[in-house]
Scaffold this active site. Structure first.
Site, PDB file in Angstrom:
ATOM      1  N   GLU A 246       0.878  -1.174   0.000  1.00 11.61           N
ATOM      2  CA  GLU A 246       0.000   0.000   0.000  1.00 11.61           C
ATOM      3  C   GLU A 246       0.910   1.217   0.000  1.00 11.61           C
ATOM      4  O   GLU A 246       1.652   1.436   0.948  1.00 11.61           O
ATOM      5  CB  GLU A 246      -0.908   0.000   1.231  1.00 11.61           C
ATOM      6  CG  GLU A 246      -1.844   1.182   1.288  1.00 11.61           C
ATOM      7  CD  GLU A 246      -2.581   1.292   2.605  1.00 11.61           C
ATOM      8  OE1 GLU A 246      -2.731   2.425   3.114  1.00 11.61           O
ATOM      9  OE2 GLU A 246      -2.997   0.246   3.143  1.00 11.61           O
ATOM     10  N   CYS A 283      -4.099   7.191   5.551  1.00 10.64           N
ATOM     11  CA  CYS A 283      -3.930   6.843   4.143  1.00 10.64           C
ATOM     12  C   CYS A 283      -5.176   7.153   3.338  1.00 10.64           C
ATOM     13  O   CYS A 283      -5.130   7.225   2.107  1.00 10.64           O
ATOM     14  CB  CYS A 283      -3.562   5.364   4.001  1.00 10.64           C
ATOM     15  SG  CYS A 283      -4.698   4.240   4.844  1.00 10.64           S
TER      16      CYS A 283
END
Length: 510
Positions: A246, A283
């Site tokens: 990620e 995020c």
């Protein structure tokens, strides 16, 4: 012998507090991986794995005050946020224990032999999924529990039957040591070797982990630059391995003209609360918000300014991120045509020497088509968002066409808007999670959750949150014409292991 020290640093003051350990050398990484690999057979028993996951949750909760205190010193995320994150982490572990107990993740399929099958006779075939082997887990800076040593990557890997070698994040080495100790104690408490989880420190240790021939897969949460470098290493190995990274996400938001007209103040205030949450270090922070030109857009911006100006200053996770945030904001604010409704900057105070204040910038959406303004379409880690003021939906489409992949994309529209379906379709092409209303910060730990997206949001199509995250660490194996007594219990007729399966095309839940 390596003597490069690993220090715990107070995130609020930037002052070193204690030397935690030393960085691992190549020999240390080799021993860690081999120790974890030796623990692989012990994880073959599903009941032992589910017991381990539940014991790990109990250990984290029992040690909660010490863990939260250490994490707060090292991240400045605050005890309230960290208390919730630790509870989420324990929940994740227990959720994966339930996944292990259920057994559906094994994906058992049985096709009995059929000599009359067309176009050719079929042999007896029995398929399931087995663990890949040792998994390298890279801890994230912004979630010292939920996406770090005891987090979702570790929990899902252990659920799959894979031992873990975790690479501690340099921002929270003491927290990493404490959480690793909790998981190792949990393993021993249920009769498993402590080395089902091994911890190493140091940047080079991460490189050595990805290169190690006994490491079978890796999970990473971090920057695009760091994640892409490790991804390339994983692909360049003599035997390439899956790298589930990620990396970065802008998380675009589109606000229609009708939504702005109806709910400008609500949307502006909500945006302010979302992009400053956790000092903008989620995020899923909304980093680009497309809003209409005109009076409704002005009202929305005014509400955003009020919410942003009222947000508290705070420290970022480390000095490097602080410097990058301040530099990144200044570079974006200096671009031609960009206005600065709220100026971000340093705001030190007693015991908060590293604090910064949030800010936002505004730009005509038409300017985002040029290379000069490319930085506005890239993630700036920290409490900043970009308002892009559009004149029509063609400008919205042009901006969205210039974006890479994202974890989330959000549409604020009113019921019955004819444009909503088309906008949702565009957003679904950009992200792994599409929201209608609300804000993307906050990722529910639920079976249906997908936390991932097209590159550069992630390097694979998998999720790092939710029960299906376990699939990253498994591979299918088919047994053909194998005698019953030699089959794993889950593949035998009669289903001694009690797992869901598909037999001769018919789904059997038990």
């Amino acid at each position: 012998m390596n003597t490069v020290p690993v220090w715990s640093v107070d995130a609020r003051t930037g002052v070193r507090s204690v030397q935690v350990t030393v960085e691992a050398e190549a020999g240390d990484v080799d021993r860690a991986v081999r120790a974890a690999h030796a623990a692989l057979p012990a994880l073959a028993d599903r009941s032992a794995r589910s017991a381990l996951l539940r014991a790990a949750a109990e250990q984290l909760e029992a040690r909660g005050p010490d863990l939260i205190a250490a994490a707060d010193r090292e991240t400045a995320l605050g005890t309230a946020r960290l208390t919730g994150e630790l509870a989420r982490t324990a929940y994740q572990l227990r959720a994966f224990a339930e996944v292990v107990d259920e057994g559906a993740f094994l994906d058992v399929v049985v096709d009995h032999a059929d000599p009359q099958a067309a176009p050719a006779p079929r042999p007896d075939l029995r398929r399931w999924k087995v663990p890949l082997g040792v998994v390298a887990v890279f801890a994230a800076s912004n979630f010292p529990f939920a996406f770090s040593v005891p987090g979702g990557d570790t929990a899902s890997a252990l659920a799959a039957g894979c031992p873990v070698v975790a690479k501690a994040h340099p921002d929270h080495p003491e927290t990493s040591e404490l959480t690793a100790g909790a998981l190792r104690a949990a393993a021993e408490s249920v009769g498993l070797p402590a080395d089902v989880l091994v911890l190493v420190h140091g940047r080079q240790a991460g490189v050595d982990l990805v290169r190690h021939p006994l490491v079978s897969a890796a999970g990473f949460t971090g920057s695009i630059a760091g994640g892409r470098a490790l991804y390339d290493l994983a692909a360049a190995r003599p035997v390439p391995i899956p790298f589930h990274g990620e990396l970065g996400s802008l998380n675009p938001v589109v606000v229609t003209e009708r939504a702005a007209a109806e709910r400008a103040e609500e949307i502006g205030a909500g945006l302010g609360g979302s992009f400053t949450l956790g000092m903008g270090q989620f995020c899923t922070k909304p980093g680009l918000v497309l809003v209409p030109e005109g009076a409704s857009g002005d009202r929305l911006e005014k509400a955003l300014v009020s919410a942003t100006a009222g947000a508290a200053a705070g420290a970022l996770l480390d000095g490097r991120m602080r410097d990058n945030f301040l530099t990144g904001f200044a570079e974006r604010a200096a671009l031609p045509g960009v206005s600065v409704p709220v100026q971000a900057g340093a705001q030190p105070g007693p015991g908060q020497e590293q604090a910064v204040r949030p800010g936002c910038v505004s730009v005509p959406a038409a300017l985002l088509a040029g290379e000069e303004h490319r930085a506005l379409l890239e993630e700036c880690f920290g409490p900043v968002t970009v308002l892009a003021r559009y004149q029509d939906l063609d400008q919205v489409a042009a901006v969205l066409a210039g974006l890479g992949g994202n974890l989330t994309a959000t549409l604020h529209a009113e019921p019955g808007e004819p444009e909503a379906a088309g906008l949702l379709e565009r957003l679904a092409g950009l992200a792994g999670r599409v929201l209608f209303g609300g804000w993307p910060t906050g990722v529910a730990v639920a079976p249906a959750m997908h936390h991932g997206g097209p590159y550069p949001a992630t390097t694979s199509t998998s999720t790092s949150v939710g029960g299906t995250a376990v699939e990253r660490w498994l591979r299918p194996v088919v047994y053909q014409s194998v005698p019953r007594e030699l089959l794993p219990p889950e593949l035998r007729d009669g289903d001694a292991a009690g797992v869901p399966r598909r037999v001769d095309g018919v789904l059997q839940l038990r």
